[in-house]
Structure formats: structure tokens, C-alpha cells
Design a protein around this motif. Structure first.
Motif, PDB file in Angstrom:
ATOM      1  N   LYS A 112       0.854  -1.196   0.000  1.00  0.00           N
ATOM      2  CA  LYS A 112       0.000   0.000   0.000  1.00  0.00           C
ATOM      3  C   LYS A 112       0.890   1.247   0.000  1.00  0.00           C
ATOM      4  O   LYS A 112       1.932   1.286   0.639  1.00  0.00           O
ATOM      5  CB  LYS A 112      -0.889   0.028   1.249  1.00  0.00           C
ATOM      6  N   PHE A 113       0.443   2.248  -0.741  1.00  0.00           N
ATOM      7  CA  PHE A 113       1.157   3.510  -0.840  1.00  0.00           C
ATOM      8  C   PHE A 113       0.282   4.632  -0.303  1.00  0.00           C
ATOM      9  O   PHE A 113      -0.913   4.671  -0.604  1.00  0.00           O
ATOM     10  CB  PHE A 113       1.445   3.858  -2.312  1.00  0.00           C
ATOM     11  N   ASP A 114       0.869   5.571   0.464  1.00  0.00           N
ATOM     12  CA  ASP A 114       0.116   6.791   0.753  1.00  0.00           C
ATOM     13  C   ASP A 114       0.325   7.713  -0.454  1.00  0.00           C
ATOM     14  O   ASP A 114       1.067   7.380  -1.395  1.00  0.00           O
ATOM     15  CB  ASP A 114       0.518   7.425   2.087  1.00  0.00           C
ATOM     16  N   LEU A 115      -0.330   8.852  -0.479  1.00  0.00           N
ATOM     17  CA  LEU A 115      -0.273   9.731  -1.647  1.00  0.00           C
ATOM     18  C   LEU A 115       1.156  10.165  -1.975  1.00  0.00           C
ATOM     19  O   LEU A 115       1.568  10.152  -3.137  1.00  0.00           O
ATOM     20  CB  LEU A 115      -1.164  10.951  -1.448  1.00  0.00           C
ATOM     21  N   ARG A 116       1.888  10.518  -0.955  1.00  0.00           N
ATOM     22  CA  ARG A 116       3.267  10.990  -1.169  1.00  0.00           C
ATOM     23  C   ARG A 116       4.136   9.876  -1.746  1.00  0.00           C
ATOM     24  O   ARG A 116       4.883  10.082  -2.697  1.00  0.00           O
ATOM     25  CB  ARG A 116       3.853  11.498   0.145  1.00  0.00           C
ATOM     26  N   GLN A 117       4.042   8.691  -1.166  1.00  0.00           N
ATOM     27  CA  GLN A 117       4.832   7.562  -1.654  1.00  0.00           C
ATOM     28  C   GLN A 117       4.483   7.226  -3.106  1.00  0.00           C
ATOM     29  O   GLN A 117       5.370   6.966  -3.916  1.00  0.00           O
ATOM     30  CB  GLN A 117       4.608   6.335  -0.778  1.00  0.00           C
ATOM     31  N   ALA A 118       3.195   7.234  -3.413  1.00  0.00           N
ATOM     32  CA  ALA A 118       2.752   6.925  -4.775  1.00  0.00           C
ATOM     33  C   ALA A 118       3.283   7.967  -5.756  1.00  0.00           C
ATOM     34  O   ALA A 118       3.767   7.628  -6.841  1.00  0.00           O
ATOM     35  CB  ALA A 118       1.227   6.863  -4.832  1.00  0.00           C
ATOM     36  N   ARG A 119       3.202   9.230  -5.362  1.00  0.00           N
ATOM     37  CA  ARG A 119       3.690  10.315  -6.225  1.00  0.00           C
ATOM     38  C   ARG A 119       5.192  10.179  -6.458  1.00  0.00           C
ATOM     39  O   ARG A 119       5.677  10.264  -7.595  1.00  0.00           O
ATOM     40  CB  ARG A 119       3.380  11.675  -5.586  1.00  0.00           C
ATOM     41  N   GLN A 120       5.928   9.930  -5.388  1.00  0.00           N
ATOM     42  CA  GLN A 120       7.376   9.804  -5.508  1.00  0.00           C
ATOM     43  C   GLN A 120       7.764   8.551  -6.306  1.00  0.00           C
ATOM     44  O   GLN A 120       8.705   8.583  -7.100  1.00  0.00           O
ATOM     45  CB  GLN A 120       8.027   9.780  -4.129  1.00  0.00           C
ATOM     46  N   TYR A 121       7.029   7.471  -6.105  1.00  0.00           N
ATOM     47  CA  TYR A 121       7.267   6.239  -6.850  1.00  0.00           C
ATOM     48  C   TYR A 121       7.123   6.493  -8.356  1.00  0.00           C
ATOM     49  O   TYR A 121       7.879   5.955  -9.163  1.00  0.00           O
ATOM     50  CB  TYR A 121       6.288   5.163  -6.387  1.00  0.00           C
ATOM     51  N   ALA A 122       6.159   7.342  -8.713  1.00  0.00           N
ATOM     52  CA  ALA A 122       5.925   7.675 -10.121  1.00  0.00           C
ATOM     53  C   ALA A 122       6.908   8.727 -10.636  1.00  0.00           C
ATOM     54  O   ALA A 122       6.919   9.034 -11.828  1.00  0.00           O
ATOM     55  CB  ALA A 122       4.493   8.171 -10.300  1.00  0.00           C
ATOM     56  N   GLY A 123       7.710   9.301  -9.743  1.00  0.00           N
ATOM     57  CA  GLY A 123       8.695  10.298 -10.149  1.00  0.00           C
ATOM     58  C   GLY A 123       8.092  11.643 -10.499  1.00  0.00           C
ATOM     59  O   GLY A 123       8.629  12.375 -11.330  1.00  0.00           O
ATOM     60  N   LEU A 124       6.976  11.978  -9.850  1.00  0.00           N
ATOM     61  CA  LEU A 124       6.273  13.225 -10.138  1.00  0.00           C
ATOM     62  C   LEU A 124       6.407  14.214  -8.982  1.00  0.00           C
ATOM     63  O   LEU A 124       6.530  13.815  -7.829  1.00  0.00           O
ATOM     64  CB  LEU A 124       4.789  12.946 -10.382  1.00  0.00           C
ATOM     65  N   THR A 125       6.339  15.506  -9.317  1.00  0.00           N
ATOM     66  CA  THR A 125       6.310  16.544  -8.292  1.00  0.00           C
ATOM     67  C   THR A 125       4.857  16.794  -7.892  1.00  0.00           C
ATOM     68  O   THR A 125       3.931  16.379  -8.593  1.00  0.00           O
ATOM     69  CB  THR A 125       6.909  17.866  -8.819  1.00  0.00           C
ATOM     70  N   GLN A 126       4.672  17.509  -6.794  1.00  0.00           N
ATOM     71  CA  GLN A 126       3.320  17.875  -6.377  1.00  0.00           C
ATOM     72  C   GLN A 126       2.641  18.705  -7.461  1.00  0.00           C
ATOM     73  O   GLN A 126       1.459  18.508  -7.749  1.00  0.00           O
ATOM     74  CB  GLN A 126       3.348  18.661  -5.065  1.00  0.00           C
ATOM     75  N   ASP A 127       3.369  19.601  -8.067  1.00  0.00           N
ATOM     76  CA  ASP A 127       2.815  20.455  -9.120  1.00  0.00           C
ATOM     77  C   ASP A 127       2.366  19.619 -10.322  1.00  0.00           C
ATOM     78  O   ASP A 127       1.285  19.849 -10.872  1.00  0.00           O
ATOM     79  CB  ASP A 127       3.844  21.498  -9.536  1.00  0.00           C
ATOM     80  N   GLU A 128       3.169  18.660 -10.726  1.00  0.00           N
ATOM     81  CA  GLU A 128       2.817  17.803 -11.862  1.00  0.00           C
ATOM     82  C   GLU A 128       1.555  16.993 -11.577  1.00  0.00           C
ATOM     83  O   GLU A 128       0.673  16.889 -12.431  1.00  0.00           O
ATOM     84  CB  GLU A 128       3.976  16.868 -12.208  1.00  0.00           C
ATOM     85  N   VAL A 129       1.476  16.429 -10.373  1.00  0.00           N
ATOM     86  CA  VAL A 129       0.290  15.643 -10.011  1.00  0.00           C
ATOM     87  C   VAL A 129      -0.942  16.540  -9.983  1.00  0.00           C
ATOM     88  O   VAL A 129      -1.997  16.173 -10.506  1.00  0.00           O
ATOM     89  CB  VAL A 129       0.473  14.924  -8.656  1.00  0.00           C
ATOM     90  N   ALA A 130      -0.815  17.702  -9.371  1.00  0.00           N
ATOM     91  CA  ALA A 130      -1.943  18.629  -9.294  1.00  0.00           C
ATOM     92  C   ALA A 130      -2.489  18.941 -10.681  1.00  0.00           C
ATOM     93  O   ALA A 130      -3.702  18.912 -10.900  1.00  0.00           O
ATOM     94  CB  ALA A 130      -1.530  19.905  -8.569  1.00  0.00           C
ATOM     95  N   LYS A 131      -1.599  19.215 -11.628  1.00  0.00           N
ATOM     96  CA  LYS A 131      -2.026  19.509 -12.995  1.00  0.00           C
ATOM     97  C   LYS A 131      -2.701  18.303 -13.637  1.00  0.00           C
ATOM     98  O   LYS A 131      -3.713  18.442 -14.321  1.00  0.00           O
ATOM     99  CB  LYS A 131      -0.835  19.972 -13.836  1.00  0.00           C
ATOM    100  N   LYS A 132      -2.155  17.115 -13.413  1.00  0.00           N
ATOM    101  CA  LYS A 132      -2.720  15.899 -14.015  1.00  0.00           C
ATOM    102  C   LYS A 132      -4.110  15.567 -13.476  1.00  0.00           C
ATOM    103  O   LYS A 132      -4.932  15.018 -14.189  1.00  0.00           O
ATOM    104  CB  LYS A 132      -1.786  14.703 -13.789  1.00  0.00           C
ATOM    105  N   ILE A 133      -4.361  15.899 -12.199  1.00  0.00           N
ATOM    106  CA  ILE A 133      -5.672  15.566 -11.629  1.00  0.00           C
ATOM    107  C   ILE A 133      -6.632  16.749 -11.642  1.00  0.00           C
ATOM    108  O   ILE A 133      -7.784  16.622 -11.242  1.00  0.00           O
ATOM    109  CB  ILE A 133      -5.561  14.948 -10.215  1.00  0.00           C
TER     110      ILE A 133
END
Length: 61
Positions: free
Chosen positions: A2-23
Motif C-alpha cells: 500500500k502507498f500513501d499519496l506521497r509515496q505513490a507520487r514519488q514512486y511515479a517520479g512526479l512533483t506535487q505540481d505535476e500531479v496537481a495539474k494531471k488531476i
């Protein structure tokens, strides 16, 4: 695993800004999700799962 949001984002190699734009939310809104101060809506959770390429069942929202 199981991944929390931060772990999942980091696992995908994305920044907070990149994820925010994607969602489709503001960076500050995504930061609130990641810090547990705001609950992610179902549609945002679906987009997040696709953005990080991890099934929703393996993410702790």
C-alpha cells in the motif's frame, strides 16, 4: 503493498505540481490531500491513480 499519496507520487517520479495539474486541482489543494488535511474526491482519486499508474486498491487516500 500500500502507498500513501506521497509515496505513490514519488514512486511515479512526479512533483506535487505535476500531479496537481494531471488531476485538475491547484497545487495547494493537492498538498492538503497529501498532508491529510482534506479528503480527495472520487473523481480526483481516479485521476490520481491513473497519473501514478498504481491501482486505487493499493493507494491509501
Amino acid at each position: 503493498m500500500k502507498f500513501d499519496l506521497r509515496q505513490a507520487r514519488q514512486y511515479a517520479g512526479l512533483t506535487q505540481d505535476e500531479v496537481a495539474k494531471k488531476i485538475g486541482v491547484a497545487k495547494v489543494t493537492y498538498q492538503l490531500y497529501e498532508h491529510g488535511k482534506r479528503k480527495m474526491r472520487t473523481d480526483s482519486a481516479e485521476r490520481f491513480s491513473k497519473a501514478v499508474n498504481i491501482p486505487q486498491s493499493q493507494i491509501i487516500f
